[in-house]
Design a protein around this motif. Structure first.
Motif, PDB file in Angstrom:
ATOM      1  N   ASP A 274      10.910  95.320   4.082  1.00  0.00           N
ATOM      2  CA  ASP A 274      10.205  96.278   2.742  1.00  0.00           C
ATOM      3  C   ASP A 274      11.618  96.801   1.935  1.00  0.00           C
ATOM      4  O   ASP A 274      11.319  96.997   0.484  1.00  0.00           O
ATOM      5  CB  ASP A 274       8.689  97.129   3.078  1.00  0.00           C
ATOM      6  CG  ASP A 274       7.584  96.625   3.042  1.00  0.00           C
ATOM      7  OD1 ASP A 274       8.178  95.141   3.180  1.00  0.00           O
ATOM      8  OD2 ASP A 274       6.439  97.107   3.715  1.00  0.00           O
ATOM      9  N   SER A 275      12.206  97.777   2.609  1.00  0.00           N
ATOM     10  CA  SER A 275      13.262  98.517   1.853  1.00  0.00           C
ATOM     11  C   SER A 275      14.227  97.969   2.137  1.00  0.00           C
ATOM     12  O   SER A 275      14.932  97.667   0.899  1.00  0.00           O
ATOM     13  CB  SER A 275      13.755 100.077   2.941  1.00  0.00           C
ATOM     14  OG  SER A 275      13.764  99.571   4.018  1.00  0.00           O
ATOM     15  N   LEU A 276      14.924  97.274   2.604  1.00  0.00           N
ATOM     16  CA  LEU A 276      16.423  96.470   3.065  1.00  0.00           C
ATOM     17  C   LEU A 276      16.562  95.416   2.242  1.00  0.00           C
ATOM     18  O   LEU A 276      16.685  94.432   2.273  1.00  0.00           O
ATOM     19  CB  LEU A 276      17.325  96.648   4.202  1.00  0.00           C
ATOM     20  CG  LEU A 276      17.382  98.568   4.481  1.00  0.00           C
ATOM     21  CD1 LEU A 276      17.642  97.903   5.842  1.00  0.00           C
ATOM     22  CD2 LEU A 276      18.164  98.682   3.233  1.00  0.00           C
ATOM     23  N   GLY A 277      14.880  94.383   2.469  1.00  0.00           N
ATOM     24  CA  GLY A 277      14.973  92.734   2.136  1.00  0.00           C
ATOM     25  C   GLY A 277      14.944  91.516   3.259  1.00  0.00           C
ATOM     26  O   GLY A 277      14.986  92.560   4.294  1.00  0.00           O
ATOM     27  N   HIS A 278      14.643  91.044   3.589  1.00  0.00           N
ATOM     28  CA  HIS A 278      13.874  89.516   3.943  1.00  0.00           C
ATOM     29  C   HIS A 278      15.577  89.395   4.320  1.00  0.00           C
ATOM     30  O   HIS A 278      15.222  88.728   5.969  1.00  0.00           O
ATOM     31  CB  HIS A 278      13.590  88.590   3.772  1.00  0.00           C
ATOM     32  CG  HIS A 278      12.258  89.234   3.142  1.00  0.00           C
ATOM     33  ND1 HIS A 278      10.551  89.484   4.343  1.00  0.00           N
ATOM     34  CD2 HIS A 278      11.180  89.548   2.375  1.00  0.00           C
ATOM     35  CE1 HIS A 278       9.851  89.730   3.805  1.00  0.00           C
ATOM     36  NE2 HIS A 278       9.460  89.702   2.374  1.00  0.00           N
ATOM     37  N   ALA A 279      16.228  89.850   4.011  1.00  0.00           N
ATOM     38  CA  ALA A 279      17.788  88.742   4.269  1.00  0.00           C
ATOM     39  C   ALA A 279      18.429  90.136   5.261  1.00  0.00           C
ATOM     40  O   ALA A 279      18.840  89.302   6.453  1.00  0.00           O
ATOM     41  CB  ALA A 279      18.195  88.809   3.488  1.00  0.00           C
ATOM     42  N   THR A 280      17.718  90.848   5.394  1.00  0.00           N
ATOM     43  CA  THR A 280      18.540  92.247   6.273  1.00  0.00           C
ATOM     44  C   THR A 280      17.563  91.975   7.972  1.00  0.00           C
ATOM     45  O   THR A 280      17.746  92.005   8.794  1.00  0.00           O
ATOM     46  CB  THR A 280      18.345  93.644   5.586  1.00  0.00           C
ATOM     47  OG1 THR A 280      19.667  93.527   4.319  1.00  0.00           O
ATOM     48  CG2 THR A 280      18.324  94.931   6.833  1.00  0.00           C
ATOM     49  N   GLY A 281      15.648  92.023   7.064  1.00  0.00           N
ATOM     50  CA  GLY A 281      15.295  91.638   8.014  1.00  0.00           C
ATOM     51  C   GLY A 281      15.356  90.547   9.669  1.00  0.00           C
ATOM     52  O   GLY A 281      15.204  90.943  10.636  1.00  0.00           O
ATOM     53  N   ASP A 282      16.405  89.077   9.063  1.00  0.00           N
ATOM     54  CA  ASP A 282      16.504  88.077   9.138  1.00  0.00           C
ATOM     55  C   ASP A 282      17.348  88.930  10.773  1.00  0.00           C
ATOM     56  O   ASP A 282      17.867  88.319  11.852  1.00  0.00           O
ATOM     57  CB  ASP A 282      16.944  86.976   8.586  1.00  0.00           C
ATOM     58  CG  ASP A 282      15.298  86.125   8.443  1.00  0.00           C
ATOM     59  OD1 ASP A 282      14.367  86.354   8.853  1.00  0.00           O
ATOM     60  OD2 ASP A 282      15.485  85.742   7.140  1.00  0.00           O
ATOM     61  N   GLN A 283      18.588  89.179   9.426  1.00  0.00           N
ATOM     62  CA  GLN A 283      19.826  89.617  10.836  1.00  0.00           C
ATOM     63  C   GLN A 283      19.241  90.413  11.559  1.00  0.00           C
ATOM     64  O   GLN A 283      19.834  90.708  12.712  1.00  0.00           O
ATOM     65  CB  GLN A 283      20.490  90.315   9.569  1.00  0.00           C
ATOM     66  CG  GLN A 283      21.687  89.396   8.693  1.00  0.00           C
ATOM     67  CD  GLN A 283      22.038  90.190   7.706  1.00  0.00           C
ATOM     68  OE1 GLN A 283      23.565  90.910   8.218  1.00  0.00           O
ATOM     69  NE2 GLN A 283      22.097  90.325   6.764  1.00  0.00           N
TER      70      GLN A 283
END
Length: 666
Positions: A274-283
């Motif tokens: 939610d805070s850093l985005g799904h791209a960061t979540g995927d990483q």
């Protein structure tokens, strides 16, 4: 005289008239193919009989000499013609053979597939250009090598068995996909066709191998297979692969085997997304997967991603609860250090649900559900921890959900079914009885076992219609066996709960069902759970006594795990006891004087003194069965004798009991 001779003599006369010379007449006769020696004799007689022939004796001699000379010349001419024809035929054959060899050599050298020729002893004799290019080798690199030198670790044993049969002349050819090492160490995948060449006597002389390079196709198939079985983001095995491995484990595990599951859910992952985005979540997920794989795969455990931020660890060779807990601690240790992504230090923890069980005590679907529910207990406790599976807590959680949402309509929709597990006599292994075990084919949760829904059904009262249905189905099946197998038909055991035992309609229901199915009452045994507390003067005791009076027998299930067991022995008209599997340990695990086995020995003596049939549950190995037999235990139940199965699967076991020296009675 023979007509041909007449003709010949006529021809001779004509020749003499035309030429006036006997030698020319002889030559003319030979050229006309009159070469029979008898004709010569008749011709001489004819010459002598001619006017003036007797006065000229040289005439017949000259004729005979000319005849012989002409015949010799003709023979030499024919022999020369034959020799010339043979020489022409030889030259033509040599030319054809040379052309054939040239065509074969051109085909061999320029074929798109690799071709190699070897002796039946396995020595490589020659190879064409395509094969040399495929292997990145020179001809001298291969010549003299043995075919068996080209083995690859991924070769299946069937390939080399087929090769041995080929060179032994037991088969003419075989095909397979086989990898080879190139000279530079790279691997080339080929489709191999190996054929046997025999000589004119049918004896094996050579072997010919044709190899098609399928490396690109193989790698494409491997990529497609990897995509189908692995998570595209993290590269870990995916949900389908995990369940395939788990089901394979359950299908092939040895009796007594244990397995473990660590169900993992990341803490605070939603905050990162939610805070850093799904791209960061995927990483973050990729880094977590890498850490888990690096920490657990070397230990022989399977790490898979189920979806979202959920992972699972499968311990296929779990030695006990401590192994599963150790794996959970490894998970938490691997995620202890923050993960750095795009300048952010992300402290991600995890909650882990830990399950360790014997393989035969749970289904694959139930195991995953149990580990998942255990995980959420760790979440509720604050996260960043592991929580060990607790059967009672898990059953309560599953039961609350399944009963409130689905059970009222499950009977109507036919979602319940029965399986039967054999109870066998320990003395000879013959089938003595079967226990009817209810299963719920839940449309969302899969197949549920009784521990997951019976307790809640008992609390809500839904156990009464469900129990009635179980009795109807089990008695109908027992009656079918009774009709088909007669005295070989096994006793059928059906579990009843405390609410059922206290129900005033139990006696009526059992009587009606026995009448409707035609089942002999002695073939029905009702198993009371030991937790069923019945007061000495309770009405239910009179109901149970009424059942016994009708010929139905009673037994106590899980004997030894509750507090009311001695009261049961005093107050109930029992025929049997079922000893809890918690007392049954592998004889190899502990000493001969182990307390558990001494308790079993005491209970055997107790059952024997009261005239009760004692059944030991949880028998999974022949050693356990033999130990119980020596102690005098009557019957055994467990994986060693058979898993729960559909009724038709027990027909063969029933018939097999007919060959036993004596079937144990009910």
């Amino acid at each position: 005289m023979h007509p041909r001779k007449i003709t010949a003599l006529g021809a001779l006369t004509a020749a003499m008239i035309r030429s006036g010379r006997a030698d020319q007449a002889a030559t003319a006769l030979v050229n006309a193919h009159f070469t029979d020696p008898d004709l010569l004799a008749h011709a001489v007689q004819l010459l002598r009989a001619m006017p003036g022939g007797s006065q000229e004796p040289d005439l017949s001699g000259a004729f005979a000499a000319a005849w012989a000379t002409a015949l010799r010349d003709r023979t030499l001419f024919q022999q020369e013609a034959i020799r010339a024809a043979a020489d022409i035929a030889r030259r033509e054959a040599e030319q054809a053979l040379h052309a054939s060899e040239a065509r074969f050599r051109a085909l061999f050298e320029h074929a798109a597939v690799g071709i190699g020729v070897g002796s039946v002893e396995g020595e490589i004799l020659t190879a064409n250009r395509s094969l040399l290019e495929m292997f990145g080798a020179r001809l001298e690199d291969l010549q003299g090598q043995q075919v068996t030198d080209l083995v690859h670790p991924e070769d299946s044993p069937e390939v080399w068995r087929a090769y041995e049969d080929l060179i032994a002349g037991k088969r003419e050819s075989f095909q397979c996909d086989k990898p080879y090492y190139r000279q530079d160490g790279e691997v080339v995948w080929t489709h191999l066709t190996c054929s046997l060449i025999r000589d004119e006597d049918g004896e094996p002389r050579y072997q010919v191998a044709m190899l098609e390079d399928i490396t690109d196709r193989y790698r494409l198939q491997e990529r497609l297979r990897h995509q189908a079985t692995h998570d595209p983001l993290t590269g870990l095995p995916n949900r389908a692969t995990f369940f395939e491995r788990l089901e394979q484990l359950f299908a092939t595990a040895e009796p007594g085997s244990h397995f473990g599951l660590c169900y993992i859910d990341l803490d605070r992952f939603k905050i990162v997304n939610d805070s850093l985005g799904h791209a960061t979540g995927d990483q973050l997920l990729v880094e977590v997967a890498a850490r888990l794989s690096a920490a657990l795969t070397p230990l022989g455990h399977l790490v898979a991603r189920l979806g979202g931020d959920e992972f699972v660890v499968l311990l296929e060779h779990c030695r006990g609860e401590h192994d599963a807990v150790s794996a959970a601690r490894t998970v938490l240790d691997a995620l202890e250090e923050p993960i750095r992504i795009d300048g952010h230090q992300l402290a991600v923890g995890a909650s882990v649900g830990v399950l360790e069980r014997p393989v035969g005590t749970i289904t694959p679907g139930a195991a995953v559900r149990a580990a998942d529910l255990t995980l959420y207990r760790a979440k509720e406790a604050g996260g960043d921890r592991w929580t060990l599976y607790d059967a009672r807590t898990n059953a309560e959680a599953v039961s609350r959900y399944t009963v409130t949402v689905r059970m009222p309509l499950a009977l109507e929709r036919g979602e319940f079914f029965l399986e039967y597990q054999p109870l066998c006599a320990l003395s000879d292994g013959s089938l003595a009885a079967v226990e009817a075990l209810v299963r719920w084919r839940h449309p969302l949760l899969g197949v549920l076992v009784p521990d997951e829904f019976v307790a809640a059904a008992e609390e809500t009262g839904l156990i009464l219609p469900l129990g009635r249905w179980i009795l109807e189905q089990a008695c109908a099946q027992a009656a079918d066996w009774q009709r088909r197998f007669g005295p070989l038909a096994p006793q059928v055991n059906v579990n009843i709960t405390a609410r059922q035992a206290r129900s005033k309609g139990l006696l009526t229901d059992v009587g009606r069902i026995l009448a409707d199915t035609g089942l002999e009452p002695s073939l029905l045994q009702l198993e009371l759970t030991e937790g069923t507390a019945l007061d000495p003067g309770h009405e239910s005791l009179r109901v149970l006594q009424g059942l016994v009076d009708r010929g139905v027998t009673l037994a106590v299930d899980d004997f030894g795990t509750g507090w009311s067991n001695l009261a049961y022995l005093r107050d109930l008209p029992l025929a049997g006891l079922k000893l809890s599997s918690s007392f049954i340990v592998d004889p190899g695990d502990r000493g001969e004087d182990d307390v558990a086995w001494r308790i079993v020995s005491g209970l055997v003596s107790l059952a024997d003194s009261l005239g009760l049939v004692l059944t030991a549950e949880g028998v999974e190995t022949p050693e356990t069965a033999e130990r119980l037999r020596r102690l005098g235990c009557a019957w055994g139940q467990g994986w060693y004798f058979g898993r729960p199965a559909a009724p038709e699967a027990l027909d063969a076991l029933i018939l097999a009991s007919a060959s036993k020296p004596g079937k144990s009675g009910n």
